[in-house]
Design an enzyme around this catalytic site. Structure first.
Site, PDB file in Angstrom:
ATOM      1  N   TYR A   1      -6.355   2.275   2.462  1.00 55.63           N
ATOM      2  CA  TYR A   1      -6.197   1.672   1.137  1.00 55.63           C
ATOM      3  C   TYR A   1      -7.409   0.824   0.774  1.00 55.63           C
ATOM      4  O   TYR A   1      -7.928   0.072   1.590  1.00 55.63           O
ATOM      5  CB  TYR A   1      -4.925   0.802   1.078  1.00 55.63           C
ATOM      6  CG  TYR A   1      -4.785   0.135  -0.278  1.00 55.63           C
ATOM      7  CD1 TYR A   1      -4.190   0.806  -1.337  1.00 55.63           C
ATOM      8  CD2 TYR A   1      -5.303  -1.145  -0.511  1.00 55.63           C
ATOM      9  CE1 TYR A   1      -4.110   0.228  -2.602  1.00 55.63           C
ATOM     10  CE2 TYR A   1      -5.220  -1.731  -1.766  1.00 55.63           C
ATOM     11  CZ  TYR A   1      -4.625  -1.041  -2.796  1.00 55.63           C
ATOM     12  OH  TYR A   1      -4.551  -1.613  -4.041  1.00 55.63           O
TER      13      TYR A   1
ATOM     14  N   LYS B   1      -8.389  18.627 -50.962  1.00 59.62           N
ATOM     15  CA  LYS B   1      -8.380  18.892 -49.531  1.00 59.62           C
ATOM     16  C   LYS B   1      -7.007  18.831 -48.869  1.00 59.62           C
ATOM     17  O   LYS B   1      -6.177  18.010 -49.202  1.00 59.62           O
ATOM     18  CB  LYS B   1      -9.282  17.862 -48.797  1.00 59.62           C
ATOM     19  CG  LYS B   1     -10.758  18.023 -49.053  1.00 59.62           C
ATOM     20  CD  LYS B   1     -11.370  19.316 -48.515  1.00 59.62           C
ATOM     21  CE  LYS B   1     -11.422  19.371 -47.022  1.00 59.62           C
ATOM     22  NZ  LYS B   1     -12.437  18.455 -46.454  1.00 59.62           N
TER      23      LYS B   1
ATOM     24  N   SER C   1      -7.724  14.248 -48.377  1.00 55.47           N
ATOM     25  CA  SER C   1      -8.958  13.475 -48.341  1.00 55.47           C
ATOM     26  C   SER C   1      -8.851  12.381 -49.384  1.00 55.47           C
ATOM     27  O   SER C   1      -8.332  12.616 -50.482  1.00 55.47           O
ATOM     28  CB  SER C   1     -10.131  14.397 -48.672  1.00 55.47           C
ATOM     29  OG  SER C   1     -11.225  13.646 -49.177  1.00 55.47           O
TER      30      SER C   1
ATOM     31  N   ASN D   1       0.833  -1.225   0.000  1.00 50.64           N
ATOM     32  CA  ASN D   1       0.000   0.000   0.000  1.00 50.64           C
ATOM     33  C   ASN D   1       0.852   1.254   0.000  1.00 50.64           C
ATOM     34  O   ASN D   1       0.565   2.225  -0.694  1.00 50.64           O
ATOM     35  CB  ASN D   1      -0.934   0.002   1.207  1.00 50.64           C
ATOM     36  CG  ASN D   1      -1.868  -1.196   1.208  1.00 50.64           C
ATOM     37  OD1 ASN D   1      -1.920  -1.928   0.220  1.00 50.64           O
ATOM     38  ND2 ASN D   1      -2.573  -1.405   2.295  1.00 50.64           N
TER      39      ASN D   1
ATOM     40  N   GLU E   1      -7.106  19.081 -35.115  1.00 51.78           N
ATOM     41  CA  GLU E   1      -8.342  18.375 -34.772  1.00 51.78           C
ATOM     42  C   GLU E   1      -8.081  17.287 -33.733  1.00 51.78           C
ATOM     43  O   GLU E   1      -8.860  17.101 -32.798  1.00 51.78           O
ATOM     44  CB  GLU E   1      -8.940  17.745 -36.029  1.00 51.78           C
ATOM     45  CG  GLU E   1      -9.383  18.766 -37.056  1.00 51.78           C
ATOM     46  CD  GLU E   1      -9.691  18.104 -38.384  1.00 51.78           C
ATOM     47  OE1 GLU E   1     -10.875  17.845 -38.637  1.00 51.78           O
ATOM     48  OE2 GLU E   1      -8.758  17.835 -39.168  1.00 51.78           O
TER      49      GLU E   1
ATOM     50  N   HIS F   1     -17.203  37.813 -29.396  1.00 57.87           N
ATOM     51  CA  HIS F   1     -18.396  37.174 -29.969  1.00 57.87           C
ATOM     52  C   HIS F   1     -18.099  36.651 -31.381  1.00 57.87           C
ATOM     53  O   HIS F   1     -19.007  36.502 -32.193  1.00 57.87           O
ATOM     54  CB  HIS F   1     -19.590  38.139 -30.031  1.00 57.87           C
ATOM     55  CG  HIS F   1     -19.819  38.898 -28.763  1.00 57.87           C
ATOM     56  ND1 HIS F   1     -20.688  38.492 -27.793  1.00 57.87           N
ATOM     57  CD2 HIS F   1     -19.254  40.053 -28.293  1.00 57.87           C
ATOM     58  CE1 HIS F   1     -20.678  39.356 -26.787  1.00 57.87           C
ATOM     59  NE2 HIS F   1     -19.797  40.308 -27.062  1.00 57.87           N
TER      60      HIS F   1
END
Ligand code: ARG
Length: 474
Positions: free
Chosen positions: A324, A290, A284, A117, A297, A163
């Site tokens: 524990y 692309k 792509s 432990n 991402e 915004h």
């Protein structure tokens, strides 16, 4: 022939374990990576029990040598030690089995007065301490990359947004320094968590303290902890350090995810502020044209994982009575995954940052339209004694007129302006230029070029300070 039994705890049992349960409850398939920490902690404990008269100095030497050989095996074979040792229940058991192969039954004295432990609590603290140091180093290189870009951007401008609508022009460097400020807080959170975790659980035993009067400062010193932990029940069941670490990583994750989101936006044809580096983008399989921002991402996506890991740790701990409980074993994998995820992403983000190219022309162009000088225009009137509420209203009317005429404030004639307020004169047009707009934001932390240069210098100093701190730990 060793007198070692197959398990570390089999004495009181009449029946063997159910085979499926046995393999299901093993932690060695993931805690094997703690071997180096287990070995260091075992050496520290061996020194403490030698001082207590359990080992002779000769035996201690033998023990240390054997333990170092176990660490070497781990370093050489890596994860292969897991399949090679199906009988090992966990990292503690593995080290004891291997040590017995190295030094025979002397190995069976190592566990004197200690419990797994306190060992796992110690190993995990050592793991987190190292992970913090590595994360700090990774943050450092990203911060450096951001600062280099900020320096190179000079006085180039871009729009800032509130915004997500065009607000005021800022220096590109100013925008980059915003991320540096976030990373500064991340580094400070990690450094702070490190200070709090740097206490040694060894000597806490299973729950009530070691069963020998050990000098706990021996192990604490050997492992570079500041001191022994103050309470054995807390020490064996505390995982706050892992939670604090993953929470600090979570906040960092939020920062890096916002960065990824913003840069993804800026890379679109609609913004066109940057060219995605080919080395970090993919195409792509369907659409030949692309180029996708995969790195950004995935960084944004992986943040979800880190948040999930931090959440898993909290939820696991929340219902546990002292001290524990085996549930704590479940906290290792999320902890490792959070650390691995962030440590893998940091150098990639720094590399992406070095490779990316900003389209200064386009950013500059964008900073010149959309009435981003309107607040500066109102300030012009305020400086001529017009109350700010009225100045705001009058410039608002000027904007309305521009919207009708499809032009910008600088395109209005003096007559048109004077119809709104006679205080306007020729100097008004100077104050509308991006440089003038930047210059009026002359406050600490503002985007006036001199202030931004100050910001860069201050950030570089912080990097130096952090570098020294990291060195001091190494
Ligand atoms: N593998 C265990 C863990 O990670 C080590 C401690 C086991 N202690 C015990 N009393 N069974 O939590």
């Amino acid at each position: 022939m060793s007198q070692q039994s197959a398990k570390m705890w089999s004495g009181r049992f009449r029946e063997p374990l159910d085979a499926t349960f046995e393999s299901w409850q093993r932690s060695f398939p993931f805690d094997w990576r703690l071997v180096p920490y287990e070995v260091e902690a075992s050496i520290a404990h061996a020194r403490a029990i030698e001082a207590a008269g359990i080992l002779t100095s000769e035996e201690l030497l033998q023990m240390e040598e054997g333990l170092r050989a176990v660490a070497k095996q781990h370093a050489e074979q890596g994860e292969a030690i897991v399949t090679a040792n199906p009988q090992a229940e966990d990292v503690h058991h593995y080290v004891e089995l291997e040590l017995t192969k190295q030094i025979g039954d002397l190995a069976l004295k190592l566990h004197t007065g200690r419990s797994r432990n306190e060992q796992i609590a110690t190993d995990m603290r050592l793991f987190v301490r190292d992970a913090i140091d590595l994360t700090l180093a990774g943050l450092q290189s990203w911060r450096s990359a951001l600062l280099d870009l900020a320096t190179n951007a000079g006085e180039a401008v871009m729009p800032s947004y509130t915004h997500l609508q065009r607000a005021e022009p800022v220096l590109i460097a100013h925008w980059l320094l915003a991320y540096v400020a976030m990373l500064d807080r991340d580094a400070s959170r990690l450094t702070d968590a490190r200070k709090r975790l740097n206490l040694c659980p060894l000597g806490s035993g299973a729950v009530a303290g070691a069963t020998l009067a050990l000098d706990r400062t021996i192990a604490a010193k050997a492992l570079h902890f500041d001191a022994p932990t103050p309470n054995s029940m807390d020490a064996t069941s505390d995982r706050d350090f892992a939670i604090e670490f993953t929470q600090a990583l979570t906040v960092f994750g939020l920062h890096v995810s916002r960065f990824a989101e913003e840069l993804t936006l800026f890379s679109t044809a609609e913004f066109g502020f940057l060219e995605l580096p080919e080395a970090f983008s993919t195409g792509s399989s369907a659409m030949p044209q692309k180029k996708n921002p995969d790195l950004l991402e995935l960084v944004r996506g992986k943040t979800g994982r880190v948040i999930g890991n931090a959440t898993a740790l909290m939820v696991t701990l929340k219902g546990l009575p002292l001290a524990y409980n085996k549930d704590l074993q479940e906290m290792q994998e999320p902890l490792f995954d959070a650390a691995d995820t962030v440590l893998a992403l940091l150098p990639l983000v720094a590399g992406w940052m070095k490779a990316v190219e900003f389209n200064h022309e386009r950013m500059n162009q964008a900073a010149r339209s959309g009435f981003m000088n309107a607040w500066a225009a109102a300030t012009y009137l305020v400086k001529r004694g017009v109350p700010s509420r009225l100045a705001h209203e009058q410039i608002g009317k000027a904007v309305k007129l521009c919207l009708e005429k499809r032009c910008e404030l600088q395109d209005l004639s003096l007559d048109e302006l004077r119809a709104l307020n006679p205080a306007f004169d020729e100097t008004f047009f100077d104050c509308l230029k991006p440089d003038s707009v930047l210059a009026i934001h002359d406050v600490v932390g503002g985007t006036a070029p001199a202030r931004v240069r100050q910001g860069i210098t201050a950030a570089r100093k912080k990097i130096e300070a952090l570098r020294e701190e990291v060195h001091a730990h190494a």
